[in-house]
Design a protein around this motif. Structure first.
Motif, PDB file in Angstrom:
ATOM      1  N   ALA A   1       0.974  -1.224   0.048  1.00 55.33           N
ATOM      2  CA  ALA A   1       0.108   0.033   0.181  1.00 55.33           C
ATOM      3  C   ALA A   1       0.859   1.349   0.013  1.00 55.33           C
ATOM      4  O   ALA A   1       0.688   2.220  -0.641  1.00 55.33           O
ATOM      5  N   ILE A   2       1.913   1.214   0.461  1.00 51.51           N
ATOM      6  CA  ILE A   2       2.790   2.398   1.095  1.00 51.51           C
ATOM      7  C   ILE A   2       3.536   2.589  -0.615  1.00 51.51           C
ATOM      8  O   ILE A   2       3.641   3.569  -0.861  1.00 51.51           O
ATOM      9  N   LEU A   3       3.803   1.530  -1.208  1.00 51.90           N
ATOM     10  CA  LEU A   3       4.654   1.853  -2.330  1.00 51.90           C
ATOM     11  C   LEU A   3       3.573   1.976  -3.543  1.00 51.90           C
ATOM     12  O   LEU A   3       4.219   3.077  -4.234  1.00 51.90           O
ATOM     13  N   TRP A   4       2.673   1.502  -3.523  1.00 55.12           N
ATOM     14  CA  TRP A   4       1.409   2.049  -4.511  1.00 55.12           C
ATOM     15  C   TRP A   4       1.147   3.564  -4.079  1.00 55.12           C
ATOM     16  O   TRP A   4       1.267   4.390  -5.071  1.00 55.12           O
ATOM     17  N   PHE A   5       0.995   4.034  -2.908  1.00 56.13           N
ATOM     18  CA  PHE A   5       0.907   5.325  -2.514  1.00 56.13           C
ATOM     19  C   PHE A   5       1.902   6.352  -3.202  1.00 56.13           C
ATOM     20  O   PHE A   5       1.704   7.410  -3.737  1.00 56.13           O
ATOM     21  N   VAL A   6       3.155   5.938  -2.800  1.00 59.23           N
ATOM     22  CA  VAL A   6       4.411   6.542  -3.334  1.00 59.23           C
ATOM     23  C   VAL A   6       4.500   6.789  -4.858  1.00 59.23           C
ATOM     24  O   VAL A   6       4.561   7.769  -5.354  1.00 59.23           O
ATOM     25  N   LYS A   7       4.123   5.698  -5.645  1.00 59.67           N
ATOM     26  CA  LYS A   7       4.059   5.800  -6.979  1.00 59.67           C
ATOM     27  C   LYS A   7       2.887   6.717  -7.528  1.00 59.67           C
ATOM     28  O   LYS A   7       3.363   7.307  -8.423  1.00 59.67           O
ATOM     29  N   ILE A   8       1.672   6.598  -7.083  1.00 60.95           N
ATOM     30  CA  ILE A   8       0.705   7.401  -7.471  1.00 60.95           C
ATOM     31  C   ILE A   8       1.005   8.749  -7.292  1.00 60.95           C
ATOM     32  O   ILE A   8       0.641   9.630  -8.034  1.00 60.95           O
ATOM     33  N   PHE A   9       1.442   9.013  -5.917  1.00 62.56           N
ATOM     34  CA  PHE A   9       1.345  10.719  -5.665  1.00 62.56           C
ATOM     35  C   PHE A   9       2.827  11.496  -5.703  1.00 62.56           C
ATOM     36  O   PHE A   9       2.780  12.259  -5.744  1.00 62.56           O
ATOM     37  N   PHE A  10       3.758  10.651  -5.831  1.00 64.46           N
ATOM     38  CA  PHE A  10       5.205  11.046  -5.872  1.00 64.46           C
ATOM     39  C   PHE A  10       5.918  10.863  -7.209  1.00 64.46           C
ATOM     40  O   PHE A  10       6.791  11.534  -7.568  1.00 64.46           O
ATOM     41  N   LEU A  11       5.975   9.663  -7.833  1.00 63.71           N
ATOM     42  CA  LEU A  11       6.791   9.179  -9.059  1.00 63.71           C
ATOM     43  C   LEU A  11       5.973   9.434 -10.288  1.00 63.71           C
ATOM     44  O   LEU A  11       6.527   9.098 -11.278  1.00 63.71           O
ATOM     45  N   THR A  12       4.464   9.506 -10.344  1.00 65.05           N
ATOM     46  CA  THR A  12       3.588   9.822 -11.392  1.00 65.05           C
ATOM     47  C   THR A  12       3.485  11.106 -11.742  1.00 65.05           C
ATOM     48  O   THR A  12       3.328  12.028 -11.013  1.00 65.05           O
TER      49      THR A  12
END
Length: 133
Positions: A17-28
């Motif tokens: 969940a944390i990795l998905w959150f980071v990808k969606i909000f910080f890396l995309t």
């Protein structure tokens, strides 16, 4: 042992969940092209783009300094988590390069007629950007 497995499962779920959150909000980030000094091509064109997870603003200082020095600068920000390197190059990089090549070919025709040296396209890239260029 059951308690350990429950805790391990919980840790794995939270990590995903944390990795998905980071990808969606910080890396995309979205695709965008920013032009500097586009109206007059004096010294040539510089195309800049970042590596994986890079943003336009990370090269902004270089872009602005090159524009101040008389270069036309094109900064390409492309989404880096949706496609592989070949797909990113074909979708985001090549069309922009082709557009700038056409502009420069026309300008160089005029410059040759006046016995002026031809202008060139240069690249400033960072990290994975070297794979795309």
């Amino acid at each position: 042992m059951k308690k350990f497995l429950k805790i391990l499962f919980f840790i794995i779920v939270i990590s995903i969940a944390i990795l998905w959150f980071v990808k969606i909000f910080f890396l995309t980030h979205k695709y965008q092209v920013k032009h500097y000094n586009e109206d007059k091509i004096e010294k040539g064109i510089v195309i800049t783009f970042n590596g994986i997870y890079g943003y336009e603003k990370q090269l902004r200082f270089i872009d602005e300094k090159l524009a101040e020095d008389g270069y036309t600068v094109v900064n390409i920000q492309y989404p880096t988590v949706n496609d592989n390197v070949v797909e990113m190059t074909e979708k985001y990089i090549i069309p922009n390069i082709e557009e700038q090549v056409k502009k420069l070919e026309q300008i160089n025709l005029e410059r040759r007629a006046k016995n002026l040296p031809e202008l060139k396209i240069n690249f400033v890239v960072h990290s994975m950007g070297t794979c795309l260029s």
